[in-house]
Design a protein around this motif. Structure first.
Motif, mmCIF file in Angstrom:
data_model
loop_
_atom_site.group_PDB
_atom_site.id
_atom_site.type_symbol
_atom_site.label_atom_id
_atom_site.label_comp_id
_atom_site.label_asym_id
_atom_site.label_seq_id
_atom_site.Cartn_x
_atom_site.Cartn_y
_atom_site.Cartn_z
ATOM 1 N N PRO A 93 0.756 -1.162 0.053
ATOM 2 C CA PRO A 93 -0.140 -0.049 -0.544
ATOM 3 C C PRO A 93 0.407 1.183 -0.067
ATOM 4 C CG PRO A 93 -0.962 -1.506 1.298
ATOM 5 C CD PRO A 93 0.641 -1.682 0.839
ATOM 6 N N SER A 94 2.010 0.919 0.813
ATOM 7 C CA SER A 94 2.837 2.172 0.781
ATOM 8 C C SER A 94 3.808 2.902 -0.503
ATOM 9 C CB SER A 94 3.672 2.459 1.886
ATOM 10 O OG SER A 94 4.361 1.194 2.609
ATOM 11 N N HIS A 95 5.016 1.485 -0.905
ATOM 12 C CA HIS A 95 5.530 1.538 -1.914
ATOM 13 C C HIS A 95 5.557 0.086 -2.734
ATOM 14 C CE1 HIS A 95 7.399 -0.538 1.339
ATOM 15 N NE2 HIS A 95 8.211 -1.098 0.372
ATOM 16 N N ALA A 96 6.475 0.033 -3.782
ATOM 17 C CA ALA A 96 6.632 -1.001 -4.302
ATOM 18 C C ALA A 96 7.316 -0.820 -4.893
ATOM 19 C CB ALA A 96 5.635 -0.958 -6.193
ATOM 20 N N SER A 97 8.681 -2.562 -4.824
ATOM 21 C CA SER A 97 9.907 -2.642 -5.475
ATOM 22 C C SER A 97 9.339 -3.783 -6.221
ATOM 23 C CB SER A 97 10.614 -3.071 -3.798
ATOM 24 O OG SER A 97 9.831 -4.626 -3.399
ATOM 25 N N ALA A 98 11.238 -4.051 -6.818
ATOM 26 C CA ALA A 98 11.056 -4.696 -8.127
ATOM 27 C C ALA A 98 12.419 -6.099 -7.668
ATOM 28 C CB ALA A 98 10.944 -4.000 -9.551
ATOM 29 N N LEU A 99 12.311 -6.907 -8.518
ATOM 30 C CA LEU A 99 13.745 -7.472 -8.607
ATOM 31 C C LEU A 99 13.595 -7.983 -9.543
ATOM 32 C CD1 LEU A 99 15.570 -9.645 -6.778
ATOM 33 C CD2 LEU A 99 14.655 -11.256 -6.294
ATOM 34 N N SER A 100 14.355 -7.323 -10.106
ATOM 35 C CA SER A 100 13.811 -7.770 -12.025
ATOM 36 C C SER A 100 15.642 -7.568 -13.076
ATOM 37 C CB SER A 100 13.078 -6.855 -12.622
ATOM 38 O OG SER A 100 13.083 -6.351 -13.826
ATOM 39 N N SER A 101 15.357 -8.503 -14.253
ATOM 40 C CA SER A 101 17.046 -8.757 -15.173
ATOM 41 C C SER A 101 16.702 -7.998 -15.884
ATOM 42 C CB SER A 101 16.828 -10.272 -15.770
ATOM 43 O OG SER A 101 15.259 -10.543 -16.179
ATOM 44 N N TYR A 102 15.561 -7.025 -16.477
ATOM 45 C CA TYR A 102 14.604 -5.698 -16.357
ATOM 46 C C TYR A 102 16.172 -4.736 -17.088
ATOM 47 C CZ TYR A 102 10.591 -6.806 -17.163
ATOM 48 O OH TYR A 102 8.905 -7.448 -17.669
ATOM 49 N N HIS A 103 16.598 -4.111 -18.169
ATOM 50 C CA HIS A 103 17.402 -3.121 -18.546
ATOM 51 C C HIS A 103 17.629 -2.292 -17.066
ATOM 52 C CE1 HIS A 103 20.614 0.048 -19.793
ATOM 53 N NE2 HIS A 103 20.813 -0.749 -20.553
ATOM 54 N N PRO A 104 19.080 -1.871 -16.491
ATOM 55 C CA PRO A 104 19.113 -1.147 -14.951
ATOM 56 C C PRO A 104 18.250 0.324 -15.477
ATOM 57 C CG PRO A 104 20.574 -2.253 -15.564
ATOM 58 C CD PRO A 104 20.087 -2.600 -16.342
ATOM 59 N N GLU A 105 18.696 0.991 -16.797
ATOM 60 C CA GLU A 105 18.615 2.025 -17.134
ATOM 61 C C GLU A 105 16.360 1.866 -17.646
ATOM 62 O OE1 GLU A 105 18.516 5.037 -20.434
ATOM 63 O OE2 GLU A 105 19.841 4.227 -20.307
ATOM 64 N N TRP A 106 15.843 0.964 -17.585
ATOM 65 C CA TRP A 106 14.503 1.070 -17.931
ATOM 66 C C TRP A 106 14.524 0.890 -15.860
ATOM 67 C CZ3 TRP A 106 10.315 2.776 -19.888
ATOM 68 C CH2 TRP A 106 9.098 1.849 -19.111
ATOM 69 N N GLN A 107 14.583 0.179 -15.111
ATOM 70 C CA GLN A 107 13.481 0.446 -13.971
ATOM 71 C C GLN A 107 13.861 1.274 -13.059
ATOM 72 O OE1 GLN A 107 15.349 -3.708 -11.484
ATOM 73 N NE2 GLN A 107 16.338 -4.262 -13.358
ATOM 74 N N ALA A 108 15.930 1.963 -12.963
ATOM 75 C CA ALA A 108 15.671 3.367 -12.938
ATOM 76 C C ALA A 108 14.771 4.556 -12.840
ATOM 77 C CB ALA A 108 16.615 4.002 -13.129
ATOM 78 N N GLU A 109 13.851 4.072 -14.199
ATOM 79 C CA GLU A 109 13.451 5.379 -15.473
ATOM 80 C C GLU A 109 12.463 4.891 -14.743
ATOM 81 O OE1 GLU A 109 12.680 8.958 -18.035
ATOM 82 O OE2 GLU A 109 13.578 8.007 -16.809
ATOM 83 N N TYR A 110 11.789 3.906 -14.253
ATOM 84 C CA TYR A 110 10.275 3.080 -14.120
ATOM 85 C C TYR A 110 9.449 3.657 -13.195
ATOM 86 C CZ TYR A 110 6.087 -0.029 -13.738
ATOM 87 O OH TYR A 110 5.316 -0.899 -13.820
ATOM 88 N N PHE A 111 10.879 4.002 -12.226
ATOM 89 C CA PHE A 111 9.885 3.970 -10.407
ATOM 90 C C PHE A 111 10.317 5.932 -10.874
ATOM 91 C CE2 PHE A 111 11.061 -0.273 -9.157
ATOM 92 C CZ PHE A 111 9.143 -0.865 -9.412
#
Length: 234
Positions: free
Chosen positions: A44-62
């Motif tokens: 409810p307060s935040h979201a987090s990810a464990l992913s193999s997606y490109h680091p730049e996309w992950q950073a931009e996503y959040f």
């Protein structure tokens, strides 16, 4: 596809640290014929990810809070069962902002995939996605929703107890005053006592704590305090 689900279930029994989990997820992803995976824990307060997606996309996503816009997350929250998605299939019913989101994702090779959401404790949601750079993916037979949910539920438990550092997460911050006030509250002080200790008016403390509560999207001071402690903000 059932073979892939079996491999995901087996992963839950593999001993080891977060590196072992990531390597195993990478192998499952490759075996299933996909190019990337993403496990997202939506609290409810935040979201987090464990992913193999490109680091730049992950950073931009959040950074751009795409987790509030992402059509895949929205569908996962509504359906709460396994589904196949494609930016091309879904485009006619997407808003301009959602279409732009998928266009950016495509730049990083994310165009279609399979997502399995499961409800977890305290009203939160965990979802596991296998993503492809193909315009659409071909499923030879229907995915068993019960088997899929069971596999991801076990994966969630495995990840939770291995305690890996998220590869990306939604930013939560407290300003210095908010952190100081909440630290006192975490020590058992009331807002009246915090005001006395900090030499400020009670209303100053109340407004600051209320602002933090809304920012973190939580309903109680206890939840706010617990979240701040878990995120090491106080």
């Amino acid at each position: 596809m059932q073979h892939w689900l079996d491999k995901l279930t087996d992963l839950a029994a593999i001993p080891g640290d977060e590196q072992v989990v990531k390597e195993a997820l990478g192998k499952v992803t490759k075996t299933a014929g996909f190019e990337g995976y993403a496990y997202i824990n939506i609290q409810p307060s935040h979201a987090s990810a464990l992913s193999s997606y490109h680091p730049e996309w992950q950073a931009e996503y959040f950074r751009r809070r795409f987790n509030k816009l992402d059509p895949v997350i929205k569908r996962a929250q509504t359906l709460k069962r396994v589904f196949v998605w494609s930016s091309e299939w879904d485009r006619p019913r997407l808003s301009p902002e959602e279409q732009s989101f998928f266009s950016l994702a495509a730049d990083f090779g994310i165009r279609s995939g399979i997502t399995i959401p499961v409800r977890i404790a305290h009203g939160a949601l965990a979802m596991f996605t296998l993503a492809s750079s193909k315009q659409a993916i071909d499923i030879d037979r229907e995915i068993d929703p019960v088997a899929a949910a069971a596999a991801v539920a076990q994966l969630h438990t495995r990840i939770r107890f291995s305690g890996p550092t998220p590869t990306a997460e939604e930013a939560l911050r407290l300003d210095p005053k908010g952190a100081s006030y909440l630290s006192w509250i975490a020590d058992g002080k009331t807002m009246e006592e915090v005001a006395d200790l900090e030499g400020v008016k009670y209303n100053s403390v109340r407004v600051k704590i209320e602002h933090a509560r809304k920012q973190f999207n939580v309903h109680t001071i206890a939840h706010l305090t617990a979240t701040a402690i878990r995120r090491k903000l106080i």
